[in-house]
Design a protein around this motif. Structure first.
Motif, PDB file in Angstrom:
ATOM      1  N   ALA A 239       0.855  -1.323   0.036  1.00  8.37           N
ATOM      2  CA  ALA A 239      -0.014   0.104   0.009  1.00  8.37           C
ATOM      3  C   ALA A 239       0.817   1.309   0.056  1.00  8.37           C
ATOM      4  CB  ALA A 239      -0.838   0.229   1.291  1.00  8.37           C
ATOM      5  N   GLY A 240       1.991   1.198   0.687  1.00 10.91           N
ATOM      6  CA  GLY A 240       2.914   2.152   0.771  1.00 10.91           C
ATOM      7  C   GLY A 240       3.584   2.569  -0.700  1.00 10.91           C
ATOM      8  N   ALA A 241       3.809   1.454  -1.314  1.00 14.10           N
ATOM      9  CA  ALA A 241       4.298   1.673  -2.720  1.00 14.10           C
ATOM     10  C   ALA A 241       3.156   2.239  -3.622  1.00 14.10           C
ATOM     11  CB  ALA A 241       4.846   0.179  -3.307  1.00 14.10           C
ATOM     12  N   GLY A 242       1.848   1.934  -3.460  1.00 10.24           N
ATOM     13  CA  GLY A 242       0.847   2.262  -4.393  1.00 10.24           C
ATOM     14  C   GLY A 242       0.227   3.395  -3.979  1.00 10.24           C
ATOM     15  N   ALA A 243       0.505   4.105  -3.063  1.00  9.73           N
ATOM     16  CA  ALA A 243      -0.304   5.434  -2.527  1.00  9.73           C
ATOM     17  C   ALA A 243       0.462   6.453  -3.485  1.00  9.73           C
ATOM     18  CB  ALA A 243      -0.157   5.539  -1.073  1.00  9.73           C
ATOM     19  N   PRO A 244       1.573   6.551  -3.576  1.00 13.68           N
ATOM     20  CA  PRO A 244       2.113   7.763  -4.279  1.00 13.68           C
ATOM     21  C   PRO A 244       1.740   7.713  -5.758  1.00 13.68           C
ATOM     22  CG  PRO A 244       3.841   6.884  -2.966  1.00 13.68           C
ATOM     23  CD  PRO A 244       2.722   5.873  -3.206  1.00 13.68           C
ATOM     24  N   ARG A 245       1.393   6.161  -6.273  1.00 12.82           N
ATOM     25  CA  ARG A 245       0.961   6.226  -7.596  1.00 12.82           C
ATOM     26  C   ARG A 245      -0.626   6.602  -8.024  1.00 12.82           C
ATOM     27  NH1 ARG A 245       4.516   2.817 -10.500  1.00 12.82           N
ATOM     28  NH2 ARG A 245       3.367   2.141 -11.979  1.00 12.82           N
ATOM     29  N   LEU A 246      -1.247   6.278  -6.710  1.00 17.58           N
ATOM     30  CA  LEU A 246      -2.595   6.707  -6.916  1.00 17.58           C
ATOM     31  C   LEU A 246      -2.750   8.407  -6.608  1.00 17.58           C
ATOM     32  CD1 LEU A 246      -5.860   6.298  -6.720  1.00 17.58           C
ATOM     33  CD2 LEU A 246      -5.508   5.936  -4.250  1.00 17.58           C
ATOM     34  N   ASP A 247      -1.946   8.880  -5.838  1.00 17.74           N
ATOM     35  CA  ASP A 247      -1.720  10.287  -5.729  1.00 17.74           C
ATOM     36  C   ASP A 247      -1.418  10.821  -7.020  1.00 17.74           C
ATOM     37  OD1 ASP A 247      -1.102  12.948  -5.228  1.00 17.74           O
ATOM     38  OD2 ASP A 247       0.341  12.407  -3.443  1.00 17.74           O
ATOM     39  N   ARG A 248      -0.693  10.665  -7.837  1.00 22.50           N
ATOM     40  CA  ARG A 248      -0.107  10.885  -8.796  1.00 22.50           C
ATOM     41  C   ARG A 248      -1.307  10.581 -10.125  1.00 22.50           C
ATOM     42  NH1 ARG A 248       4.647  12.734 -11.225  1.00 22.50           N
ATOM     43  NH2 ARG A 248       4.865  12.686 -13.540  1.00 22.50           N
ATOM     44  N   PHE A 249      -1.803   9.463  -9.834  1.00 19.43           N
ATOM     45  CA  PHE A 249      -2.996   9.451 -11.030  1.00 19.43           C
ATOM     46  C   PHE A 249      -4.176  10.460 -10.703  1.00 19.43           C
ATOM     47  CE2 PHE A 249      -7.124   7.284 -12.019  1.00 19.43           C
ATOM     48  CZ  PHE A 249      -6.933   7.099 -13.237  1.00 19.43           C
ATOM     49  N   LEU A 250      -4.542  10.707  -9.436  1.00 18.59           N
ATOM     50  CA  LEU A 250      -5.874  11.520  -9.419  1.00 18.59           C
ATOM     51  C   LEU A 250      -5.125  13.106  -9.807  1.00 18.59           C
ATOM     52  CD1 LEU A 250      -6.856  10.321  -5.683  1.00 18.59           C
ATOM     53  CD2 LEU A 250      -8.055  10.030  -7.968  1.00 18.59           C
ATOM     54  N   ALA A 251      -4.158  13.305  -9.390  1.00 27.45           N
ATOM     55  CA  ALA A 251      -3.292  14.652  -9.942  1.00 27.45           C
ATOM     56  C   ALA A 251      -3.524  14.515 -11.304  1.00 27.45           C
ATOM     57  CB  ALA A 251      -1.917  15.185  -9.343  1.00 27.45           C
ATOM     58  N   GLY A 252      -3.211  13.653 -12.047  1.00 28.18           N
ATOM     59  CA  GLY A 252      -3.240  13.586 -13.628  1.00 28.18           C
ATOM     60  C   GLY A 252      -4.869  14.094 -14.000  1.00 28.18           C
ATOM     61  N   LEU A 253      -5.529  13.378 -13.291  1.00 30.28           N
ATOM     62  CA  LEU A 253      -7.029  13.619 -13.796  1.00 30.28           C
ATOM     63  C   LEU A 253      -7.279  14.828 -13.725  1.00 30.28           C
ATOM     64  CD1 LEU A 253      -8.885  10.286 -12.256  1.00 30.28           C
ATOM     65  CD2 LEU A 253      -8.363  10.541 -14.487  1.00 30.28           C
ATOM     66  N   ALA A 254      -6.882  15.638 -12.286  1.00 28.46           N
ATOM     67  CA  ALA A 254      -7.226  17.048 -12.277  1.00 28.46           C
ATOM     68  C   ALA A 254      -6.517  17.856 -13.157  1.00 28.46           C
ATOM     69  CB  ALA A 254      -6.665  17.480 -10.846  1.00 28.46           C
ATOM     70  N   ALA A 255      -5.293  17.402 -13.758  1.00 26.11           N
ATOM     71  CA  ALA A 255      -4.388  18.347 -14.600  1.00 26.11           C
ATOM     72  C   ALA A 255      -5.051  18.177 -15.989  1.00 26.11           C
ATOM     73  CB  ALA A 255      -2.941  17.927 -14.640  1.00 26.11           C
ATOM     74  N   SER A 256      -5.519  17.079 -16.250  1.00 23.34           N
ATOM     75  CA  SER A 256      -6.273  16.923 -17.609  1.00 23.34           C
ATOM     76  C   SER A 256      -7.564  17.391 -17.831  1.00 23.34           C
ATOM     77  CB  SER A 256      -6.074  15.330 -17.991  1.00 23.34           C
ATOM     78  OG  SER A 256      -6.963  14.733 -17.171  1.00 23.34           O
ATOM     79  N   GLY A 274      -5.841   5.096   2.202  1.00 19.43           N
ATOM     80  CA  GLY A 274      -5.805   5.767   3.456  1.00 19.43           C
ATOM     81  C   GLY A 274      -4.500   6.507   3.595  1.00 19.43           C
ATOM     82  N   LEU A 275      -3.469   5.866   2.899  1.00 16.25           N
ATOM     83  CA  LEU A 275      -2.289   6.266   2.662  1.00 16.25           C
ATOM     84  C   LEU A 275      -1.905   7.490   1.818  1.00 16.25           C
ATOM     85  CD1 LEU A 275       0.141   3.113   3.171  1.00 16.25           C
ATOM     86  CD2 LEU A 275      -0.549   4.746   4.931  1.00 16.25           C
ATOM     87  N   ALA A 276      -3.176   7.378   0.765  1.00 16.93           N
ATOM     88  CA  ALA A 276      -2.995   8.720  -0.119  1.00 16.93           C
ATOM     89  C   ALA A 276      -3.905   9.697  -0.027  1.00 16.93           C
ATOM     90  CB  ALA A 276      -3.058   8.040  -1.688  1.00 16.93           C
ATOM     91  N   ALA A 277      -4.717   9.653   1.400  1.00 14.99           N
ATOM     92  CA  ALA A 277      -5.739  10.547   1.640  1.00 14.99           C
ATOM     93  C   ALA A 277      -5.226  11.935   1.641  1.00 14.99           C
ATOM     94  CB  ALA A 277      -6.285  10.248   2.931  1.00 14.99           C
ATOM     95  N   HIS A 278      -4.012  12.340   1.934  1.00 13.35           N
ATOM     96  CA  HIS A 278      -3.704  13.648   1.825  1.00 13.35           C
ATOM     97  C   HIS A 278      -3.885  14.273   0.323  1.00 13.35           C
ATOM     98  CE1 HIS A 278      -0.203  11.385   0.384  1.00 13.35           C
ATOM     99  NE2 HIS A 278       0.286  12.667  -0.258  1.00 13.35           N
ATOM    100  N   ALA A 279      -3.592  13.567  -0.739  1.00 10.82           N
ATOM    101  CA  ALA A 279      -3.842  13.846  -1.909  1.00 10.82           C
ATOM    102  C   ALA A 279      -5.310  14.204  -2.182  1.00 10.82           C
ATOM    103  CB  ALA A 279      -3.359  12.811  -2.948  1.00 10.82           C
ATOM    104  N   ILE A 280      -6.207  13.461  -1.729  1.00 10.40           N
ATOM    105  CA  ILE A 280      -7.586  13.645  -1.901  1.00 10.40           C
ATOM    106  C   ILE A 280      -7.864  14.832  -1.060  1.00 10.40           C
ATOM    107  CG2 ILE A 280      -9.940  12.934  -1.214  1.00 10.40           C
ATOM    108  CD1 ILE A 280      -8.696  10.010  -1.537  1.00 10.40           C
ATOM    109  N   ARG A 282      -6.384  17.741  -1.174  1.00  7.36           N
ATOM    110  CA  ARG A 282      -5.927  18.860  -2.077  1.00  7.36           C
ATOM    111  C   ARG A 282      -7.121  19.064  -2.937  1.00  7.36           C
ATOM    112  NH1 ARG A 282      -0.928  16.109  -2.109  1.00  7.36           N
ATOM    113  NH2 ARG A 282      -0.968  15.481  -4.239  1.00  7.36           N
ATOM    114  N   GLY A 283      -8.158  18.525  -2.770  1.00 11.69           N
ATOM    115  CA  GLY A 283      -9.212  18.764  -3.865  1.00 11.69           C
ATOM    116  C   GLY A 283      -9.269  17.968  -5.199  1.00 11.69           C
ATOM    117  N   GLU A 284      -8.417  16.982  -5.105  1.00 13.93           N
ATOM    118  CA  GLU A 284      -8.319  15.963  -6.276  1.00 13.93           C
ATOM    119  C   GLU A 284      -9.462  14.865  -6.499  1.00 13.93           C
ATOM    120  OE1 GLU A 284      -4.303  14.685  -6.240  1.00 13.93           O
ATOM    121  OE2 GLU A 284      -3.323  16.546  -6.709  1.00 13.93           O
ATOM    122  N   ALA A 285     -10.341  14.931  -5.237  1.00 11.06           N
ATOM    123  CA  ALA A 285     -11.270  13.829  -5.304  1.00 11.06           C
ATOM    124  C   ALA A 285     -12.243  14.581  -4.143  1.00 11.06           C
ATOM    125  CB  ALA A 285     -11.014  12.572  -4.787  1.00 11.06           C
ATOM    126  N   SER A 286     -13.468  14.203  -4.487  1.00 17.25           N
ATOM    127  CA  SER A 286     -14.691  14.721  -3.574  1.00 17.25           C
ATOM    128  C   SER A 286     -14.920  14.094  -2.371  1.00 17.25           C
ATOM    129  CB  SER A 286     -15.964  15.097  -4.444  1.00 17.25           C
ATOM    130  OG  SER A 286     -16.248  13.688  -5.016  1.00 17.25           O
TER     131      SER A 286
END
Length: 382
Positions: A239-256, A274-280, A282-286
């Motif tokens: 999960a720790g390895a996957g969380a930054p990838r989810l973070d980046r994916f959500l940021a990519g959706l927002a950027a596109s 849970g480990l990527a929740a800080h990205a959420i 930042r407004g990248e998910a509702s």
């Protein structure tokens, strides 16, 4: 007394996983696929456009989006032709461009595996494996499929879009748990336990509730999931390895330009969320919705440090995840039960669901309420 009982449960969990599974732990240990996509070295060395290409490892999705926005159409086409694997996985790149790039990447991988399957110099088991992969890639190349990410490394990673992401006004992302990879992404058995089945069922329910609404749901398998119930599933390593990838994916959706999605996290996928929740936050998910969760590595919803609405779908009595102690000790376990009152998430009824993979089954209250959350009809959620 309660703390003492929880400690005993944690010790039991530790003993079970470390001692009882020692004989097969190595076989189930997964190596997390991380870092930039295959082909990155060639991408970095490409100066054919007489400009520096954004580094897949360090450029933010917003920087990637700005780069492609300033690039003429023939430049975009050239990059797709020369580097399909990179463009297809580059968060922030235009969605339609990623679809095209991934079709090319899948076609190239299929041709390579077909050649291996026909190579008489290879052992029979390698030829059989190659033939199976070629067939899998052929299925993913079926007309109408919208592959937003494809990485053949390891057990394979994939993201697929259902609906028109460019015009959707309500969107959702499904993050699955253990035993999911390229081969099981849309398997025919246990349909609602697959990311493809969960995503399509959710979107169909959204369509029933809001006919004519412009919606899109993404099934995201962008991390290496655990296999079976063992040390990988009991710890947060993958999960720790996957969380930054989810973070980046959500940021990519927002950027596109996609609207912020509701993120639905099933089973071990909720640990990733849970480990990527800080990205959420930042407004990248509702919204952040957990289902069949063993814990999210936080003691409370507030501990997730997110401004997104946090929801927890009630476990049904047949969900085996309820037998997992909600503790965290020596790195084992994932913490407080998100469905407990003490955790503080917004509760969601799951009446009608059955088993660990039944929350997205048609006719269940969990599916109906998840669709309401995705549509933003919060007042209807019971």
């Amino acid at each position: 007394m309660r703390r003492f009982k929880r400690t005993l449960a944690a010790v039991a969990l530790t003993t079970t996983v470390v001692a009882g599974t020692a004989g097969w732990a190595t076989a189930h240990h997964q190596t997390a696929v991380t870092g930039p996509p295959p082909g990155t070295a060639a991408w970095r060395a490409d100066h054919s456009l007489h400009r520096t290409l954004p580094d897949p490892a360090t450029a933010s999705p917003a920087e990637v989006a700005r780069f492609f926005a300033a690039l003429p159409e023939d430049g975009r086409r050239r990059l797709v032709l020369r580097h399909p694997m990179v463009v297809g996985n580059l968060d922030g790149a235009p969605v339609a461009l990623r679809y095209e790039a991934n079709r090319r990447a899948l076609a190239a991988e299929r041709a390579e595996q077909r050649a291996r399957a026909d190579d008489a110099a290879l052992p029979e088991y390698e030829r059989t494996q190659a033939a199976g992969l070629a067939d899998r890639y052929r299925e993913l190349l079926a007309p109408g499929r919208q592959i937003l990410a494809f990485d053949p490394r390891g057990r394979g990673q994939l993201a697929e879009v259902y609906g028109d992401l460019a015009t959707a006004r309500r969107t959702a992302v499904v993050v699955p748990g253990s035993d999911i990879d390229l081969s099981s992404f849309d398997r025919r058995t246990d349909r609602y336990g697959t990311p493809a089945g969960m995503a399509t069922s959710l979107r169909e329910e959204m369509g029933r509730q809001a006919p004519g609404a412009r919606t899109a749901v993404i099934a995201w398998v962008g991390y290496t999931t655990p296999v079976g119930i063992g040390p990988d599933a009991a710890t947060g390593r993958l999960a720790g390895a996957g969380a930054p990838r989810l973070d980046r994916f959500l940021a990519g959706l927002a950027a596109s330009g996609a609207v912020p999605p509701a993120v639905f996290c099933h089973s071990y996928g909720s640990v990733v969320c849970g480990l990527a929740a800080h990205a959420i936050g930042r407004g990248e998910a509702s919204d952040l919705v957990v289902l069949g969760s063993p814990g999210v590595r936080a003691d409370s919803a507030a501990g997730l440090r997110t401004t997104a609405r946090v929801w927890a779908v009630r476990r049904n009595d047949a969900d085996w995840i309820g037998n997992i102690p909600n503790v965290e000790l020596f790195g084992l376990g994932h913490g407080t039960d998100p469905t407990s009152t003490a955790f503080g998430a917004r509760p969601v009824s799951s009446t009608g669901s059955h088993g660990h993979t039944g929350y997205f089954a048609p006719g269940t209250e969990s599916l109906r309420h998840c669709a309401e959350i995705a549509l933003g009809v919060y007042g209807a959620v019971r």
